[in-house]
Write an enzyme that holds these catalytic residues in place. Sequence first.
Site, short mmCIF file in Angstrom:
data_model
loop_
_atom_site.label_atom_id
_atom_site.label_comp_id
_atom_site.label_asym_id
_atom_site.label_seq_id
_atom_site.Cartn_x
_atom_site.Cartn_y
_atom_site.Cartn_z
N GLU A 114 0.74 4.36 38.82
CA GLU A 114 1.38 3.36 39.68
C GLU A 114 1.49 3.94 41.08
OE1 GLU A 114 4.16 1.51 36.09
OE2 GLU A 114 4.93 3.13 37.36
N ASP A 143 11.39 6.76 36.62
CA ASP A 143 11.50 7.48 35.35
C ASP A 143 10.66 8.75 35.34
OD1 ASP A 143 13.42 6.40 33.78
OD2 ASP A 143 12.08 5.66 32.22
N LYS A 273 11.53 1.47 29.12
CA LYS A 273 11.96 0.64 30.25
C LYS A 273 13.36 0.07 30.04
CE LYS A 273 10.52 -3.32 33.08
NZ LYS A 273 9.53 -4.43 33.20
N ASP A 453 11.96 -6.88 26.93
CA ASP A 453 12.26 -8.14 27.61
C ASP A 453 12.31 -9.29 26.61
OD1 ASP A 453 9.59 -7.80 27.06
OD2 ASP A 453 8.86 -8.55 28.97
#
Length: 732
Positions: A114, A143, A273, A453
């Site tokens: 990323e 993280d 996450k 999620d």
Amino acid sequence: MESSSKLPLHLCHVHKLSIFINRTHIFFHSIALVFLLYYRASFFFFQDTTKTKATTLAWLLVFVSEIVLSFEWLLSQSFRWRTVSRTAFPERLPGDDKLPGVDVFICTADPKKEPTVGVMNTVLSAMAMDYPPEKLHVYLSDDGGAAVTLKGMREAWRFAKWWLPFCRRYGIKCRAPEAYFSAEDEDADFGGSEFIQDREDIKEKYEAFKKRVREKATVGDTGSRLSRDHPAVIEVIQETSSDDAIQENETKNMPLLVYVSREKRPSHPHNFKAGALNVLIRVSGVISNSPYILGLDCDMHCHDPSSARQAMCFHLDPKISPSLAFVQFPQKFHNISNNDIYGSQHRSIFWLQWQGFDGVGGPGVNGTGYYMKRLALCSSSIHEDGDPMKLRQSFGPSNEFIKSLHQNNKPDMLIHRKNALLNEAQLLASCTFENGTKWGEEVGFMYGSVAEDYVTGFRLHCKGWISVYCNPPRPQFLGRSYTNLDDVLVHCSRWTSGMVDVLDGPLKTYTFVQSMCYAEMALIPIFHLPLWCLATIPQLCLLNGIPLYPEVSNSYFIVFSFVFLSLISKHLYEVLSTGFTFRHWINEQRIWMMKSVISDLYGSVDGFMKKIGMREANFCLTNKVDDVDQLKRYNMGVFDFQTSILFLAPMTALVILNMASFAVGISRVIFLGELDKFFIQVFIPFYVILMNYPIVEGMLIRKDRGRIPPSVTLLSAVISLIFYFFGSIIFM
């Protein structure tokens, strides 16, 4: 002004024509399925001279597969039962002084996968949203504990002091600088030498910003060796940066920017996450404590600055606000090719299913682009007059955080208490803070799944909360999607593995139809396992001369034909009615076959292995760095088969088996005149080959790097032969 306050903040449009078409299709298709299943069942209850043990076994396997897939289809119609869309009117909101605060949560984990410049673009776009800056607070969870990410945040803060005033002055829509400077039509509404000069100045500063960030990434520690072993680091970036060239009043009109890297130790589970998000809930609770939270992936920038105001049109509506947990915006992507061979824009989900989900109680959490009510994540354990000891058992040993649960956001207190609050935040971000608490079980985002999620949204709906889906004409958020087959199959396997976690609890949500939606998503990986039977049993039976389907002259041939044509024509109608093309329909059919037989298989196995303790959950980051050759093939509409042999070999073996079956079937038709007897069984492998032509091409025609390697083709042929000999033993 008084009359404007009486106008609704949003409208819900019920799609009556779509509902009529969908329910009519459900009715007739269900009748056809009943006749089809009756035809199958009658085989077992009526005497037949051709019936043998082999024939009975083949019919039984196909019958069970058809029952399971029929039930899966029935559950999937819950998404089509009541489709709605919504329109928000942000211009009708009260004044800025009456708007609630918003905390923005952005998560990143690995600067190699990323890139820091891309992550900072997301941060800058969030800071530049059209919302009162004193009520906007942006938190980045790192993280990986990478020094380059923290340095990138400091550089982003410096550049933001130029970027934000420029966006506000000219009303820039796309507020991620990389996307803005890459788009040729973003300046269509502006002109004049002053704007052009300002734009060039900002572009120069942005190029300098990128250069500084990349230089730090080159010489700095990327954090890979520290990603699982580092202390907590929390820094309010606003307090550590200064630039004399910027006027003081512009600096004050900046949102709060906070860097958070939670403590991670190899001996303590970090819960992926979900664990990072729960740390952000706690840290932000003692710093800004906004009543609403915007969750963003690190590659999903704000493409329209009005998303917060649009979300508030729902959250501030007194009719639905008390029970409204979150507002979900769709995920849309800027790197999709016109062909979209991998179905990377998820048309079925964001253009169709989520509208139906919204009509029966609200969609699930997508992982990004949602505005969540903070209270919804903590409400089950909050008691206004509750015992402080019980609150500590639920939320942990932080008096400051427990105090924040019952007070409104008060930014004025930040200046006077910043040192004490930052010290408290260090405790809240420690790896041992959650020990003995209800975090991840009843409080915050749910643990135990890589699809945190999805499970969190499901739990909220089980508690009686509702949600809404808002899909404005202009995408509110844009991100990156998959441009190669490997990412598609890996991500789908991971998603499938997380879906089965919903089966841990009762499927009882806000409405019965909403429960059906969740059941379909949870069970679809398992329901797709029978596709392996339909991809092999009819073909093996054709190779051995065993008929499984009615002859053309049989009246039930019409039933089977109707079921097939009903399914594909309804899918084609949905593709065309949502603004896509016939080519997209073919691509969706193809990638659905690949994902259903490969990703759902591995994902289901992985999910059940984790449930019985044979395997630990593993969160795989999606690579945000494009391979140039793969991207070129994707834009040309050419499949790239550089993926794991575990994915490629079984997929290719099935195609080879269907090719052999089709060849034998054609020979039976030509030399034995058995077209009437085996028409459907010849058509099935033909359709499979037709839809999976890129696999045939990758095996036999292509010579580039993206082809299927000859060694994999050979291995797949051996697997197909094993299938054939095994089938011959069983079905002889």
